[in-house]
Write an enzyme that holds these catalytic residues in place. Structure first.
Site, PDB file in Angstrom:
ATOM      1  N   TRP A 149       0.813  -1.223   0.000  1.00  0.00           N
ATOM      2  CA  TRP A 149       0.000   0.000   0.000  1.00  0.00           C
ATOM      3  C   TRP A 149       0.844   1.270   0.000  1.00  0.00           C
ATOM      4  O   TRP A 149       0.307   2.349  -0.203  1.00  0.00           O
ATOM      5  CB  TRP A 149      -0.906   0.006   1.250  1.00  0.00           C
ATOM      6  CG  TRP A 149      -0.138  -0.329   2.496  1.00  0.00           C
ATOM      7  CD1 TRP A 149      -0.037  -1.561   3.074  1.00  0.00           C
ATOM      8  CD2 TRP A 149       0.669   0.546   3.281  1.00  0.00           C
ATOM      9  NE1 TRP A 149       0.795  -1.516   4.173  1.00  0.00           N
ATOM     10  CE2 TRP A 149       1.237  -0.221   4.323  1.00  0.00           C
ATOM     11  CE3 TRP A 149       0.974   1.906   3.214  1.00  0.00           C
ATOM     12  CZ2 TRP A 149       2.094   0.323   5.290  1.00  0.00           C
ATOM     13  CZ3 TRP A 149       1.833   2.437   4.168  1.00  0.00           C
ATOM     14  CH2 TRP A 149       2.375   1.646   5.179  1.00  0.00           C
ATOM     15  N   ASN A 150       2.146   1.182   0.277  1.00  0.00           N
ATOM     16  CA  ASN A 150       2.880   2.441   0.517  1.00  0.00           C
ATOM     17  C   ASN A 150       3.203   3.226  -0.768  1.00  0.00           C
ATOM     18  O   ASN A 150       3.326   4.440  -0.726  1.00  0.00           O
ATOM     19  CB  ASN A 150       4.126   2.213   1.380  1.00  0.00           C
ATOM     20  CG  ASN A 150       5.113   1.265   0.776  1.00  0.00           C
ATOM     21  OD1 ASN A 150       4.806   0.568  -0.182  1.00  0.00           O
ATOM     22  ND2 ASN A 150       6.310   1.218   1.329  1.00  0.00           N
ATOM     23  N   LYS A 173      -2.169  -8.171  -7.991  1.00  0.00           N
ATOM     24  CA  LYS A 173      -3.067  -7.992  -6.849  1.00  0.00           C
ATOM     25  C   LYS A 173      -2.504  -6.859  -6.003  1.00  0.00           C
ATOM     26  O   LYS A 173      -1.459  -6.995  -5.369  1.00  0.00           O
ATOM     27  CB  LYS A 173      -3.167  -9.255  -5.981  1.00  0.00           C
ATOM     28  CG  LYS A 173      -4.270  -9.096  -4.939  1.00  0.00           C
ATOM     29  CD  LYS A 173      -3.977  -9.678  -3.568  1.00  0.00           C
ATOM     30  CE  LYS A 173      -3.111  -8.916  -2.641  1.00  0.00           C
ATOM     31  NZ  LYS A 173      -3.724  -7.851  -1.855  1.00  0.00           N
ATOM     32  N   GLY A 227       6.794  -6.397  -0.450  1.00  0.00           N
ATOM     33  CA  GLY A 227       6.089  -6.361   0.829  1.00  0.00           C
ATOM     34  C   GLY A 227       7.019  -6.827   1.933  1.00  0.00           C
ATOM     35  O   GLY A 227       8.244  -6.710   1.819  1.00  0.00           O
ATOM     36  N   GLU A 249      11.038  -8.070  -3.323  1.00  0.00           N
ATOM     37  CA  GLU A 249      11.466  -6.762  -2.805  1.00  0.00           C
ATOM     38  C   GLU A 249      10.885  -6.664  -1.407  1.00  0.00           C
ATOM     39  O   GLU A 249       9.690  -6.423  -1.245  1.00  0.00           O
ATOM     40  CB  GLU A 249      10.928  -5.635  -3.699  1.00  0.00           C
ATOM     41  CG  GLU A 249      11.480  -5.636  -5.107  1.00  0.00           C
ATOM     42  CD  GLU A 249      12.928  -5.178  -5.185  1.00  0.00           C
ATOM     43  OE1 GLU A 249      13.466  -4.678  -4.183  1.00  0.00           O
ATOM     44  OE2 GLU A 249      13.531  -5.340  -6.252  1.00  0.00           O
ATOM     45  N   LEU A 250      11.721  -6.852  -0.387  1.00  0.00           N
ATOM     46  CA  LEU A 250      11.175  -7.066   0.959  1.00  0.00           C
ATOM     47  C   LEU A 250      11.564  -5.935   1.918  1.00  0.00           C
ATOM     48  O   LEU A 250      11.881  -4.830   1.492  1.00  0.00           O
ATOM     49  CB  LEU A 250      11.622  -8.439   1.457  1.00  0.00           C
ATOM     50  CG  LEU A 250      11.323  -9.587   0.468  1.00  0.00           C
ATOM     51  CD1 LEU A 250      11.865 -10.910   0.958  1.00  0.00           C
ATOM     52  CD2 LEU A 250       9.830  -9.696   0.179  1.00  0.00           C
ATOM     53  N   CYS A 283      10.272   1.426   2.340  1.00  0.00           N
ATOM     54  CA  CYS A 283      11.198   0.333   2.651  1.00  0.00           C
ATOM     55  C   CYS A 283      12.646   0.823   2.669  1.00  0.00           C
ATOM     56  O   CYS A 283      13.490   0.212   3.297  1.00  0.00           O
ATOM     57  CB  CYS A 283      11.042  -0.773   1.627  1.00  0.00           C
ATOM     58  SG  CYS A 283      11.194  -0.156  -0.039  1.00  0.00           S
TER      59      CYS A 283
HETATM   60  P1  NAP Z   1       2.746  -7.127   3.561  1.00  0.00           P
HETATM   61  O1  NAP Z   1       1.871  -7.333   4.729  1.00  0.00           O
HETATM   62  O2  NAP Z   1       3.764  -8.153   3.273  1.00  0.00           O
HETATM   63  O3  NAP Z   1       1.762  -6.933   2.306  1.00  0.00           O
HETATM   64  C1  NAP Z   1       2.241  -6.761   1.004  1.00  0.00           C
HETATM   65  C2  NAP Z   1       1.252  -7.392   0.037  1.00  0.00           C
HETATM   66  O4  NAP Z   1       1.104  -8.774   0.328  1.00  0.00           O
HETATM   67  C3  NAP Z   1      -0.153  -6.806   0.126  1.00  0.00           C
HETATM   68  O5  NAP Z   1      -0.741  -6.818  -1.149  1.00  0.00           O
HETATM   69  C4  NAP Z   1      -0.857  -7.795   1.044  1.00  0.00           C
HETATM   70  O6  NAP Z   1      -2.255  -7.820   0.882  1.00  0.00           O
HETATM   71  C5  NAP Z   1      -0.263  -9.092   0.561  1.00  0.00           C
HETATM   72  N1  NAP Z   1      -0.312 -10.195   1.521  1.00  0.00           N
HETATM   73  C6  NAP Z   1      -0.392 -10.167   2.869  1.00  0.00           C
HETATM   74  N2  NAP Z   1      -0.367 -11.423   3.371  1.00  0.00           N
HETATM   75  C7  NAP Z   1      -0.278 -12.269   2.311  1.00  0.00           C
HETATM   76  C8  NAP Z   1      -0.201 -13.691   2.164  1.00  0.00           C
HETATM   77  N3  NAP Z   1      -0.196 -14.519   3.224  1.00  0.00           N
HETATM   78  N4  NAP Z   1      -0.114 -14.202   0.923  1.00  0.00           N
HETATM   79  C9  NAP Z   1      -0.095 -13.388  -0.159  1.00  0.00           C
HETATM   80  N5  NAP Z   1      -0.156 -12.049  -0.092  1.00  0.00           N
HETATM   81  C10 NAP Z   1      -0.241 -11.494   1.131  1.00  0.00           C
HETATM   82  O7  NAP Z   1       3.518  -5.761   3.643  1.00  0.00           O
HETATM   83  P2  NAP Z   1       2.944  -4.346   4.070  1.00  0.00           P
HETATM   84  O8  NAP Z   1       3.010  -4.232   5.534  1.00  0.00           O
HETATM   85  O9  NAP Z   1       1.641  -4.095   3.442  1.00  0.00           O
HETATM   86  O10 NAP Z   1       4.000  -3.403   3.356  1.00  0.00           O
HETATM   87  C11 NAP Z   1       5.119  -2.953   4.013  1.00  0.00           C
HETATM   88  C12 NAP Z   1       6.315  -3.864   3.797  1.00  0.00           C
HETATM   89  O11 NAP Z   1       6.676  -3.837   2.431  1.00  0.00           O
HETATM   90  C13 NAP Z   1       7.530  -3.372   4.554  1.00  0.00           C
HETATM   91  O12 NAP Z   1       8.233  -4.446   5.094  1.00  0.00           O
HETATM   92  C14 NAP Z   1       8.352  -2.694   3.473  1.00  0.00           C
HETATM   93  O13 NAP Z   1       9.710  -2.605   3.750  1.00  0.00           O
HETATM   94  C15 NAP Z   1       8.065  -3.566   2.305  1.00  0.00           C
HETATM   95  N6  NAP Z   1       8.328  -2.858   1.048  1.00  0.00           N
HETATM   96  C16 NAP Z   1       9.426  -3.224   0.337  1.00  0.00           C
HETATM   97  C17 NAP Z   1       9.739  -2.552  -0.829  1.00  0.00           C
HETATM   98  C18 NAP Z   1      10.939  -2.942  -1.626  1.00  0.00           C
HETATM   99  O14 NAP Z   1      11.018  -2.546  -2.785  1.00  0.00           O
HETATM  100  N7  NAP Z   1      11.890  -3.686  -1.097  1.00  0.00           N
HETATM  101  C19 NAP Z   1       8.926  -1.507  -1.281  1.00  0.00           C
HETATM  102  C20 NAP Z   1       7.820  -1.157  -0.526  1.00  0.00           C
HETATM  103  C21 NAP Z   1       7.531  -1.859   0.640  1.00  0.00           C
HETATM  104  P3  NAP Z   1      -3.215  -6.793   1.661  1.00  0.00           P
HETATM  105  O15 NAP Z   1      -2.445  -5.520   1.811  1.00  0.00           O
HETATM  106  O16 NAP Z   1      -4.360  -6.688   0.741  1.00  0.00           O
HETATM  107  O17 NAP Z   1      -3.510  -7.396   2.983  1.00  0.00           O
END
Ligand code: NAP
Length: 475
Positions: A149-150, A173, A227, A249-250, A283
């Site tokens: 979402w960010n 998605k 994510g 990309e975590l 991130c």
């Molecule tokens: P997240 O909980 O991992 O969610 C990311 C995506 O995965 C969302 O679309 C989420 O769906 C989905 N998701 C959640 N649980 C899932 C599962 N069990 N199976 C499949 N998909 C699933 O991460 P977030 O908290 O939203 O985002 C922040 C994280 O992203 C931070 O750790 C940040 O560092 C990282 N990030 C990394 C980068 C990079 O380029 N390295 C860039 C941006 C963000 P819903 O949101 O619909 O629940």
């Protein structure tokens, strides 16, 4: 006949669509729109249509794919203001930042439109006189993505751009909290002449269900995820079943280091850009600051003075620097981290204030120690913990003491130190006298538990292409 046809169509639609999902503005809790959700069968149908569409898309000359991507890029730019308003309304970031994200997001479409024409293979000097050897690059097939979402636009275009350029079809998605931007940019892709089955956006009954389908359906050959490390690890395990290609990309835990020979004002400027963009919810944002003992007081004072000038509020209002954080649980987590640091002996440089709703006052914390609980966590909020260091060796150990390895930053003017530190930092990206490193022309990605693969740059296209080796014998 017509009635039967219509009613069976209705039955199919009913079977494929769930209750729509409501999208809420985090700045005020108002519902701003609804988007459709698909059932499991609906998503499988989307994957099957994607497979059919991919063949025609890949068969187009690279130049034609490139022209359609260019047109998509132009439409995103032409609609910058509308897209930015949608983005701010569902995600919360200030309008100026949202406008910036639209341009940044679009830049990946433009870059990969150009790269589409340059996915060269190579000719290999043959060791035998009767053989010739060459490689060609081919699209991996149907690619899919799960995004956070960010950055509701840029996290999608960074993947869709190279996938489509390579000749893959693509299904994304988006995060359930911010799907409107995704639907909006995909609509613009349609207007640009990209077939509706070549680029699709889907939401399912739950993110887990979509993740499972994406990572286990045999048609899908590539999953790109941005994510958390926790979810990335689940998806990689699921993808192992049929050896799908993945890009991950975590999470990150970026150190921001200020050496005693740094320009302190420049370092403060970089710290502000790196830490407070998107209210600290990126991130790559600085997660922990390491400042040399001899300049600690000066840096902390100047940094805090700059932070006190930040205005928090609804991102649609003029002059706002920080919008709300994304959710109540995000706010609770950030507050928990602040309290934990304070409990262990850190203190805010200026008095703090609790804000209503999802707003958080940005805060600089002094006297933080590297071994405090919380230093290892991704804060994902407008909190800047500042730690002292006295030697380069100690500093490098502390900076690398994390499971993550995405971005890192340091400020110094000593060329010898710059090379030594840049080489010693175990990170995919290093900003040297620079607080913002992201660009469509440079490879973005991490090492260690921050992920696998690179986005943007010429490397980004390879994530969606297979190398095929052709050996011509009997010549
Ligand atoms: P997240 O909980 O991992 O969610 C990311 C995506 O995965 C969302 O679309 C989420 O769906 C989905 N998701 C959640 N649980 C899932 C599962 N069990 N199976 C499949 N998909 C699933 O991460 P977030 O908290 O939203 O985002 C922040 C994280 O992203 C931070 O750790 C940040 O560092 C990282 N990030 C990394 C980068 C990079 O380029 N390295 C860039 C941006 C963000 P819903 O949101 O619909 O629940």
């Amino acid at each position: 006949m017509k009635t039967i046809h219509n009613s069976s169509l209705l039955a199919v639609l009913k079977e494929q669509h769930q209750q729509p999902l409501s999208v809420v503005n985090p700045a005020n809790g108002e519902t701003i729109g609804q988007v459709p959700k698909l059932s499991k069968n609906g998503i499988i149908d989307a994957i099957e249509r994607s497979q059919v569409a991919q063949k025609d898309w890949a068969a187009l000359p690279a130049k034609t794919r490139s022209e359609r991507l260019q047109r998509w890029y132009q439409l995103i730019i032409e609609n910058q203001e509308d897209l930015a308003r949608i983005l701010t309304s569902e995600q919360g970031k200030p309008l100026a930042e949202a406008r910036g994200e639209v341009v940044y997001g679009a830049s990946f479409i433009q870059w990969f439109a150009e790269e589409a024409k340059r996915s060269y293979g190579e000719s290999i000097p043959s060791p035998s006189a009767d053989k010739r050897m060459v490689t060609v690059k081919q699209p991996v097939g149907v690619a899919c993505a799960i995004t956070p979402w960010n950055f509701p636009i840029a996290m999608i275009t960074r993947k869709a751009g190279p996938a489509l350029a390579a000749g893959c079809s693509f299904i994304v998605k988006p995060a359930e909290l911010t799907p409107l931007s995704a639907f909006a940019i995909v609509e613009l892709a349609r207007q640009a002449g990209i077939d509706k089955d070549v680029l699709q956006v889907v939401l399912g009954e739950s993110p887990q269900e979509v993740g499972e389908i994406f990572s286990t359906h045999p048609i899908i050959r590539k999953l790109s995820f941005t994510g958390s490390t926790r979810v990335g690890s689940i998806l990689m395990k699921q993808c192992a079943g049929d050896i799908k290609r993945t890009s991950m990309e975590l999470g990150g835990n970026a150190p921001f280091i200020v050496f005693d020979d740094a320009d302190i004002d420049e370092a403060v400027k970089g710290a502000m850009a790196s830490k407070f963009r998107n209210a600290g919810q990126t991130c790559v944002c600085a997660n922990r600051f390491y400042v040399h003992d001899s300049i600690y007081e000066e840096f902390v004072t100047k940094f805090d003075q700059a932070v006190q000038k930040l205005k928090v509020g609804n991102g649609l209002e003029q002059g706002v620097h920080l919008g709300p954080v994304i959710s109540e649980s995000a706010k609770a987590n950030i507050q928990f981290s602040i309290d934990k640091f304070v409990e262990q002996g850190a203190s805010p440089v200026s008095p703090t204030q609790q804000l209503d709703g999802l707003f958080i006052q940005p805060i600089v914390l002094r006297d933080v120690k590297h071994d405090m609980e919380g230093v290892q966590n991704e804060l994902f909020g407008p909190v800047a913990p500042v730690i002292r260091f006295s030697s380069d060796e100690e500093l490098i150990d502390m900076a690398n003491d994390t499971i993550y390895g995405l971005a890192s930053y340091f400020y110094s003017h000593n060329i010898k130190r710059i090379w030594k530190v840049a080489e010693a930092l175990q990170y995919g990206m290093v900003g040297i006298n620079e607080g913002m490193v992201s660009s469509e022309v440079a490879p973005f990605g991490g090492v260690k538990q921050s992920g696998i693969g690179r986005e943007g740059a010429r490397q980004g296209l390879d994530e969606y292409m297979d190398v095929k080796y052709l050996c011509f014998g009997g010549l």
